[in-house]
Structures are given as C-alpha cells and as structure tokens.
Design an enzyme around this catalytic site. Sequence first.
Site, PDB file in Angstrom:
ATOM      1  CD  GLU A 135     -11.835 111.990  24.005  1.00 30.94           C
ATOM      2  OE1 GLU A 135     -12.169 112.400  22.873  1.00 30.94           O
ATOM      3  OE2 GLU A 135     -11.465 112.333  25.003  1.00 30.94           O
ATOM      4  CG  HIS A 178     -10.592 115.772  25.443  1.00 31.27           C
ATOM      5  ND1 HIS A 178     -11.530 114.904  24.956  1.00 31.27           N
ATOM      6  CD2 HIS A 178     -11.013 117.154  25.156  1.00 31.27           C
ATOM      7  CE1 HIS A 178     -12.601 115.918  24.640  1.00 31.27           C
ATOM      8  NE2 HIS A 178     -12.156 117.080  24.555  1.00 31.27           N
TER       9      HIS A 178
END
Lengths: 380, 289
Positions: free
Chosen positions: B208, B246
């Site tokens: 990611e 995150h």
Amino acid sequence: MKIHEHQAKAIFGDAGIPIPEGRIASSAEEAGRAAAELGPPVAVKSQVLVGGRGKAGGIKIADTVDEAQAHAKAILGMEIKGLPVRKVLIEKTADIDRELYLSIALDRSIRAPLMLGSAMGGVDIEEVAKTQPEAIERVPIDPEFGLRPYTVWGALRRMMGDQDLAKQAVAIAAKLYGIFMDLDCSLVEINPLIVTGDGRVMALDAKINLDDNALFRHPQLEKLRDTDAEDPRERDAKESDLSFVALEGEIGCIVNGAGLAMATMDMVKHAGGEPANFLDVGGSSRPEKVLNAMRIILEDPAVRVILLNIFGGITRCDDIAKGLITAKDELGVEVPIVARLTGTNESDGRALLKSVGLESAATMEEAVGTAVKLAKGASA
Amino acid sequence: MSILVNEGTKVCVQGITGRDGSFHAQQMKEYGTTVIGGTRPGKGGEIHEGFPVFDTVAEAKSAGANTSVIYVPVAGAVDAMYESIEAEMDLIVCITEGIPANDMVRVVDSLRGRPSKLVGPNCPGVITPGVAKVGIIPGSIATPGPVGVVSRSGTLTYEVVHALTSLGIGQSTCVGIGGDQVPGMNFIDTLTLFREDSATELVVIIGEIGGADEQIAADYVANELGKPAVAFVAGQTAPPGKRMGHAGAIISGGEGTAAEKIAAFQQAGIPVGKTPAEVAELAKAKLSG
C-alpha cells in the site's frame, strides 16, 4: 499531529536549542508592541500548519515598528492554502551566513530513527534529496545507544565544514533527538539551520510532528492542537474511533481496514465512480461504530449511495449488520445502501440485512458496480 | 511445508478473557490450531470457556506453548510483547493496533540476538491453510496450495486470499505483517522465509502507499527470491498528503505513491493486478505458465 512553529520553538528553547528571540501576536497592535520590544528589523511569520508559507506571502521582514504592524495586519487577514492565519510570530532577524538542514525522523526501512543533515538547507530539501542524494548526510540511530556525539560527529563535521560549528551542531542534534524521543515525535526538523555572521548555529525554523498513537501519554501536547487545520467531520470521526477522510465524490464508503478501504476507493474510480470519502471502521466492530459512520457520511449532501464493504476477521458481520439496521432506523436513510458482507459470522449478518429487506452483494466487484450504477442513475 | 505456523504450533492467547481474545481463541481451536490456553494476570488457574488461564506467558510456555498471539488493549500490548520476547516464544503475533512507533522501535530492537520472530502489531496474523492459524484471518477463505501471501494490510489480505481460493489456487502460508510504521517482520524477512520454503512456488505481495518497502521487496524478488511473484498496491486513487488510516498509508511529497510502487514492481518483472480478483488471475497464469 502537527504543531505550529512558535509552539515547536518554545519546545526547542526549553531544550536549549538556540532560536531567535520572538513573541507571538494575534493582532496588529500586539505585533507592533512585540516589534518595539524586540527592536526592528523583525520577521513577521504567519502561523499555519502548511508548508510554503514564504511563497504564499506569509513571511515578511519589517525594518520599522510601523512596517511590522502593517505586515502583521495584512498577514493576519490571509488564508494560506485554505487555512486562516490567526497568529503571527514576530522574531528578531538573524544575520544569516549559511542555511543548512537538520532533522530526526522515523525511518520505516531501518525501523529506527534516522538523522538527516545537509549543507544545502533553506531550499526544497526533497528536491536536493532527489537530484543530489550525496548532499544529504544520513545517520541511522541505534535505539539502544541513542544519538551520542560520536554517532553524528563525522557527518556533522562534513556538513558544517568547521570543527567549532560542528561542535555546536552536534549539541543541537543531541537535543533534537532528546525531543524526538521524549515527546514521541515522528519528525523533528530544522530548515533552515543557520550559521550567523558571527559563527553561531541556530534554528531559524522549527517543525515537530507528533505520533498520534502516543498522544495519550502527553496530555500537555493535546492542548497545542489547532482545530482550524482539521476537517470537523474528520475530528468527529476520530472521536468515534473511526478513520475518515472527506473527498469530493458521491459514493459514501464504509469499509473495514485501511488497505481494503483504499482498494475499494480504487475500484470505485476504475468503475467510473467517485468516492465521497475514505472510512475505515477499524478492527473491533461495535455496532455503534457503523451508526456513527453512517451519520458522518450522510452529513455530506453530495452522497447519493452508500457502499458498505466488509470482510470480517476481527470484525463480525452480524455486528456490522446490527449497526446498519440501527442506523437505518435512527437516521432515516434516504439514499440506497449497497452492502457486501463476507467473513466472520457472514451468514448471520446477511440474514439480519435480509430481514429488513437489504440484499447483500456476493463480491466486492458486484457491490462496487451496483453502487456506481446507482450513483450515476441518481445523478442523471 | 509452510512458514512460521505448522503442525507443531502451540498457542498461548495473551488477553484470553477479553472479547476479542476469547472469541478468536475459540476460532483458532475450531480451525484445528492447538491452543494451550491464555494469559490474564490475576486469573491464573481458572478455566475460561474451556481454556486454561495462566498469570504469565512463562507459565503457558511451561505448559507447552511456543507461540503467542496478543489481543490485549493498547495500554498493555507493549508489555505483552516484551513478556513473550523474554519468554523466548518462537513466534509472537500482535493483533493490537494503535501502538506508539517509538515503543515499537524499542521492541523491535530488543529482538536482536533473541530467537523470537514478531509479526505485527496492527496485523491479522498468520494462517497455514488446513493446518493452523494464529490471529484473526477467517479460516474459511483459505485453502492449502502453492502460493505464499505477504501483506501490509489486514482485510485486503482476506480479499486476495479469497480470490485465490475461488480460482482453486491454494496457499502455503498467508502472513499479514501489518500496516504500522515500525513492524516486526517486514516484506524482506517474510520473503526470505518463503524463498527457503519448498511448498511455496509463487508469492503474492500486497502493498500500500507510504514508505518504500514495496520498492525494496521488488528488488529482492528480482535478485534473490528465485520464485515468481505477483503484486497488488492499494491507494492508487488516494489524494496526496492525506493520511489514510494506517500509519503507513501516508503519501507525502514524491515518496511512497502507488504509482512509484507499481512501477518498481513492473520493472522487476512482477505483474501488478488492478483488483484483488485480477491478482488471483495473474497468479493462476504464472503458475500454469
């Protein structure tokens, strides 16, 4: 969390890092008094939580008290990248001989702090890092030993080009590391670090980013939060323990997990739609989290359809379904809801949704496709 | 064969009396994992929903445990990791999210020269399909086979594993390393294990935005792995400068964008799927090709 330059400088000053003498002002009159106390020339610096203040006209030098007052008046009325300037820092100008760069940041590739230094500060350091990587000193800090003078001596002697200046820079680096560790920072940066005409090393700017996960043990830092820089819905979401970012589209997304949430947004775009938001309901799935998520998303009048994409691990599909049903009842949802529930307790979750007339999509592709179609149909 | 989790895995659940710990202890047991019991200081000697409770990890280890999984709330999670490191558990999986990065710097540092491997924090754990699972990955989505999966994301891992299984492609071991800025095992640590694992014929890497771990992994695949890989990168449409949940999912400046990572994978000869389903198809094509 980011804090303002003047707040970071106060922390620097307490730690013994040399900074220019300065006063904070929230009106032109206060700025004028501060300029008179400090004695011109002074710098008038806008305090906003974005970069590029100088280029935006948010930093000016004043040679007289009147000029300082005039600059302050102009700057205090400005908006920089959408943020209102509410305070200015009035600072005694420094006699700048050279501008350098010094920072401590967490480097995920070494899983430890890294000191970065460069003799080419003041300019766009990211550009220097890209085009002249050899102009950046990189010193990994072993967390067991911390940043000791010997750790950074070689790098800072090269960077400062002089033993006496290196000695001053080493002392500053050690204090910077102390701040980094004591306050649980993700970044502590001085750009520019300057050498004055009379050979003193000083922090002309100060930047501190704090680790949000560690704020709970620094309640005194929570007071430094500037709510102007935060979207009120993002703040509301945070208080409900949700991770939310407002975007421009019409498909409201509720997803569990940041990675899947981003992948869902990507898929919406690939299918020709626009996500209205990023929203991660997070791990443990108390039903009220879904209720709060729906409430926050529906505050945006542009939202034409809600796309719920859940792949349950620690999140349980029946909890999500209960939350969604409560939200439908309590919020009087008028836009269509497209739900996809897979994973832990999925059959219970789907059965609950079916009991209120909501069919569940079998796959993420199907759910995204349906949501995009509904959003387009609604806008046609 | 497999990595990290196998027939010999014997689990101690730290925080077994909590909502999540107790639910997932049961789920792990139902999947066929040997769960020795769990810890809850002050409740040692009791039985919680059929599982023996210990005061300390050392006691659970004496009872046979060699693997810890941590569900304790964030305030106690760092201590929980240290406890398992000191007890020299073979594998420690930390599910808890929200741990300060500086604490993780010290925890990761304390692992130097010690035998434990740490997966997480803020991760879904590890599953060796058909054998055992440690963590929260739903057992029903995985099936035994030749594909190793390593991922920085939790639920996105499930999506990809589910897509693989739907195409009839099984997995050797799936490892969710977590999305935090300072993880225990990273891509390289995990890929190194997959390289040595004879049951793994192909690796799926799920990355990611944020950082440069994917670029480093691409380099490792090209030069060291000795097996084919396919990849997925989440956050292609994430706006720059925004934090997407995150700690790792931050794009700032020119570093860490999905485009850079996708380019790095492609340059290393690693096909990148646009969707989880496409990743599974790419894996299938590579395996049969």
